[in-house]
Scaffold this motif. Structure first.
Motif, PDB file in Angstrom:
ATOM      1  N   SER A 137       1.549   9.404   8.448  1.00 52.47           N
ATOM      2  CA  SER A 137       1.942   8.352   7.676  1.00 52.47           C
ATOM      3  C   SER A 137       0.249   7.070   7.945  1.00 52.47           C
ATOM      4  O   SER A 137       0.200   6.275   7.825  1.00 52.47           O
ATOM      5  CB  SER A 137       2.680   7.605   8.009  1.00 52.47           C
ATOM      6  N   TRP A 138      -1.002   8.026   7.051  1.00 54.34           N
ATOM      7  CA  TRP A 138      -1.980   7.250   7.329  1.00 54.34           C
ATOM      8  C   TRP A 138      -2.361   6.891   6.203  1.00 54.34           C
ATOM      9  O   TRP A 138      -2.974   5.939   6.094  1.00 54.34           O
ATOM     10  CB  TRP A 138      -3.215   8.568   7.455  1.00 54.34           C
ATOM     11  N   HIS A 139      -1.731   6.907   5.246  1.00 56.46           N
ATOM     12  CA  HIS A 139      -1.663   6.494   4.052  1.00 56.46           C
ATOM     13  C   HIS A 139      -1.338   4.995   3.739  1.00 56.46           C
ATOM     14  O   HIS A 139      -1.482   4.606   2.782  1.00 56.46           O
ATOM     15  CB  HIS A 139      -1.043   6.624   3.096  1.00 56.46           C
ATOM     16  N   VAL A 140      -0.659   4.424   4.945  1.00 53.82           N
ATOM     17  CA  VAL A 140      -0.182   3.310   4.604  1.00 53.82           C
ATOM     18  C   VAL A 140      -0.624   2.452   5.947  1.00 53.82           C
ATOM     19  O   VAL A 140      -0.792   0.784   5.261  1.00 53.82           O
ATOM     20  CB  VAL A 140       1.785   3.214   5.371  1.00 53.82           C
ATOM     21  N   THR A 141      -1.509   2.378   6.046  1.00 57.62           N
ATOM     22  CA  THR A 141      -2.096   1.771   7.911  1.00 57.62           C
ATOM     23  C   THR A 141      -3.272   0.434   6.505  1.00 57.62           C
ATOM     24  O   THR A 141      -3.817   1.033   5.874  1.00 57.62           O
ATOM     25  CB  THR A 141      -2.931   2.318   8.342  1.00 57.62           C
ATOM     26  N   VAL A 167       0.532  10.700   2.587  1.00 61.05           N
ATOM     27  CA  VAL A 167      -0.490  11.400   3.654  1.00 61.05           C
ATOM     28  C   VAL A 167      -0.319  11.672   4.991  1.00 61.05           C
ATOM     29  O   VAL A 167       0.749  11.274   5.996  1.00 61.05           O
ATOM     30  CB  VAL A 167      -1.805  10.736   4.191  1.00 61.05           C
ATOM     31  N   ASN A 168      -0.409  13.160   5.237  1.00 62.11           N
ATOM     32  CA  ASN A 168       0.062  13.242   7.460  1.00 62.11           C
ATOM     33  C   ASN A 168       0.256  12.121   7.647  1.00 62.11           C
ATOM     34  O   ASN A 168      -1.037  11.517   7.799  1.00 62.11           O
ATOM     35  CB  ASN A 168      -0.433  14.507   7.745  1.00 62.11           C
ATOM     36  N   VAL A 222      10.625  10.319   9.133  1.00 61.21           N
ATOM     37  CA  VAL A 222       8.519   9.830   9.101  1.00 61.21           C
ATOM     38  C   VAL A 222       8.191   9.739  10.577  1.00 61.21           C
ATOM     39  O   VAL A 222       7.492  10.631  10.124  1.00 61.21           O
ATOM     40  CB  VAL A 222       9.461   7.788   9.219  1.00 61.21           C
ATOM     41  N   THR A 223       9.294   9.890  11.392  1.00 61.58           N
ATOM     42  CA  THR A 223       8.574   9.775  13.552  1.00 61.58           C
ATOM     43  C   THR A 223       8.855  11.119  13.422  1.00 61.58           C
ATOM     44  O   THR A 223       7.547  11.679  13.880  1.00 61.58           O
ATOM     45  CB  THR A 223       9.943   8.826  13.922  1.00 61.58           C
ATOM     46  N   ARG A 224       9.580  11.915  12.848  1.00 62.03           N
ATOM     47  CA  ARG A 224       9.246  13.662  13.134  1.00 62.03           C
ATOM     48  C   ARG A 224       8.049  13.863  12.977  1.00 62.03           C
ATOM     49  O   ARG A 224       7.077  14.943  13.227  1.00 62.03           O
ATOM     50  CB  ARG A 224      10.515  14.344  13.149  1.00 62.03           C
ATOM     51  N   GLU A 225       7.835  13.525  11.507  1.00 59.57           N
ATOM     52  CA  GLU A 225       6.415  14.098  11.127  1.00 59.57           C
ATOM     53  C   GLU A 225       5.191  13.122  11.343  1.00 59.57           C
ATOM     54  O   GLU A 225       4.004  14.178  11.504  1.00 59.57           O
ATOM     55  CB  GLU A 225       6.488  13.762   9.512  1.00 59.57           C
ATOM     56  N   ALA A 226       5.594  12.050  11.945  1.00 54.69           N
ATOM     57  CA  ALA A 226       4.260  11.615  12.337  1.00 54.69           C
ATOM     58  C   ALA A 226       4.125  12.962  13.382  1.00 54.69           C
ATOM     59  O   ALA A 226       2.915  12.547  14.298  1.00 54.69           O
ATOM     60  CB  ALA A 226       4.274  10.088  12.614  1.00 54.69           C
ATOM     61  N   TYR A 227       4.788  13.201  14.195  1.00 57.25           N
ATOM     62  CA  TYR A 227       4.806  13.484  15.662  1.00 57.25           C
ATOM     63  C   TYR A 227       5.175  14.666  15.814  1.00 57.25           C
ATOM     64  O   TYR A 227       5.308  15.102  16.673  1.00 57.25           O
ATOM     65  CB  TYR A 227       5.562  12.760  17.059  1.00 57.25           C
ATOM     66  N   SER A 228       4.667  16.117  14.826  1.00 58.84           N
ATOM     67  CA  SER A 228       4.533  17.408  14.585  1.00 58.84           C
ATOM     68  C   SER A 228       3.586  17.670  14.984  1.00 58.84           C
ATOM     69  O   SER A 228       3.785  19.214  14.487  1.00 58.84           O
ATOM     70  CB  SER A 228       4.885  17.177  12.513  1.00 58.84           C
ATOM     71  N   ARG A 283       0.728  -1.343  -0.536  1.00 62.31           N
ATOM     72  CA  ARG A 283       0.134  -0.129   0.316  1.00 62.31           C
ATOM     73  C   ARG A 283       1.192   1.069  -0.208  1.00 62.31           C
ATOM     74  O   ARG A 283       0.713   2.248  -0.180  1.00 62.31           O
ATOM     75  CB  ARG A 283      -0.864   0.325   0.940  1.00 62.31           C
ATOM     76  N   LEU A 284       2.047   1.773   1.001  1.00 66.64           N
ATOM     77  CA  LEU A 284       2.866   2.340   0.946  1.00 66.64           C
ATOM     78  C   LEU A 284       3.337   2.735  -0.793  1.00 66.64           C
ATOM     79  O   LEU A 284       3.271   4.033  -1.199  1.00 66.64           O
ATOM     80  CB  LEU A 284       4.047   1.921   1.982  1.00 66.64           C
ATOM     81  N   SER A 285       3.646   1.776  -0.880  1.00 64.86           N
ATOM     82  CA  SER A 285       4.216   1.610  -2.565  1.00 64.86           C
ATOM     83  C   SER A 285       3.824   2.423  -3.628  1.00 64.86           C
ATOM     84  O   SER A 285       4.072   2.805  -4.817  1.00 64.86           O
ATOM     85  CB  SER A 285       5.082   0.347  -2.561  1.00 64.86           C
ATOM     86  N   ARG A 286       2.423   2.502  -3.189  1.00 64.85           N
ATOM     87  CA  ARG A 286       1.401   3.251  -4.825  1.00 64.85           C
ATOM     88  C   ARG A 286       0.449   4.154  -4.140  1.00 64.85           C
ATOM     89  O   ARG A 286      -0.203   5.069  -4.901  1.00 64.85           O
ATOM     90  CB  ARG A 286       0.615   1.816  -4.880  1.00 64.85           C
ATOM     91  N   SER A 287       1.270   4.812  -2.859  1.00 69.02           N
ATOM     92  CA  SER A 287      -0.378   6.193  -2.402  1.00 69.02           C
ATOM     93  C   SER A 287       0.303   7.238  -2.228  1.00 69.02           C
ATOM     94  O   SER A 287       1.478   6.439  -1.886  1.00 69.02           O
ATOM     95  CB  SER A 287      -1.126   5.175  -1.221  1.00 69.02           C
TER      96      SER A 287
END
Length: 317
Positions: A47-51, A44-45, A209-215, A37-41
């Motif tokens: 990392s909501w696009h990977v779940t 989204v802020n 990635v972590t810093r964006e997730a907890y921005s 899913r991550l590879s084609r999506s």
């Protein structure tokens, strides 16, 4: 073959020691699917696009774009199959049985190729110490269908209650979704204010990635099958940044506690499962841990929370 029925306890037992090997293998299988899913999506802020998402039969990617087509991948934990479906009516599937991560990876990639969906993913697992590339992993190879089904049934109940909790918040809030990095079902509320940069340091996860997730400031809660410092299935709740006094907050039920190692509140799943009202017990934990973050953190609760259903006064929509 089906492995559950309507007559079974909706909150089944899930002792980690009874299915630890299956849990580890299934975690890696979901990472492979999630990375597809991550590879084609589009990004989204947070990392909501990977779940992945809980369904009536298992877990799904939801639709994934592929040019002008879409496809989705579903874990079915009733019939124990991995199913790929496309928007042009084609499908491929294989049985979820004891097989290595490498074999699962190969079968899934071959199925995508047959459906004219060739793609590549980063083959190294995330958030794990000493990971093995998916296509080389012959170590993790266990699948106990009964416990895979039980795990999904727990996710069904957690997903249902988390959605009730989520509905009372009108500020920015995540979906209820399954993060395959840590194998947890989570929902996250946001105060609306930025947060200080996260220190990062998650194993095999880029710090950006972590810093964006907890921005942004968050109060987050979820369910996790357990491991390490908490060797049993549990619900959790944490705040980032953690406000002063959070760890000493009086949360419910009484069996909940603050883990200094994890820096979050923990409520054993067994406490919820055995409660007279599991829903009310879990909702009390979610609400009081949120208040432990929001009140000392000075969240604008009057603006962020919904006090009543919009249609409650009229009794209709």
């Amino acid at each position: 073959m089906s492995s559950s029925s309507q007559s079974e306890n909706p909150w089944p037992t899930l002792p980690l020691e009874a299915w630890a090997d299956t849990c580890a293998t299934l975690h890696l299988w979901t990472q492979i699917v999630g990375k597809i899913r991550l590879s084609r999506s589009p990004w989204v802020n947070h990392s909501w696009h990977v779940t992945l998402y809980v369904t009536a039969t298992g877990l799904t990617t939801s639709p994934i774009p592929y040019g002008t087509r879409t496809f989705q991948i579903d874990f079915d934990f009733i019939e124990h199959q991995l199913i790929i479906r496309t928007s042009d009516g084609r499908s491929a599937r294989f049985a979820l049985v004891a097989q290595s991560v490498a074999a699962f990876y190969t079968r899934l990639m071959e199925g995508l190729t047959r459906l004219e969906l060739p793609l590549t993913i980063h083959r190294m697992p995330n958030e794990l110490v000493d990971p093995i590339p998916f296509d080389e992993d012959d170590t993790h190879r266990f699948y106990d269908a009964q416990y895979a089904n039980r795990f999904w049934r727990v996710l069904v109940q957690a997903d249902r209650v988390f959605k009730v909790f989520r509905a009372a918040f009108v500020g920015k809030c995540s979906p209820v979704h399954y993060f395959w990095g840590a194998a947890d079902l989570a929902v996250t509320r946001f105060s609306g204010r930025p947060a200080p940069p996260h220190p990062g340091g998650v194993p095999h996860m880029p710090d950006w990635v972590t810093r964006e997730a907890y921005s942004a400031e968050v109060s987050s809660c979820g369910f996790w099958p357990g491991g390490g410092a908490v060797p049993y299935a549990a619900f959790y709740a944490y705040a980032y940044p953690e406000p002063n006094g959070f760890a000493a907050s009086n949360v419910r039920p009484a069996e909940a506690f603050y883990s200094t190692e994890l820096q979050e509140f923990v409520l054993p799943y067994e406490v919820v499962r055995q409660a007279a009202s599991p829903d009310e017990t879990l909702l009390a934990f979610l609400q009081t841990t949120y208040e432990a973050a929001a009140d000392p953190g000075k969240w604008d609760r009057s603006a962020l929370e919904r006090r009543a259903d919009p249609g409650a006064a009229s009794g209709q929509v």
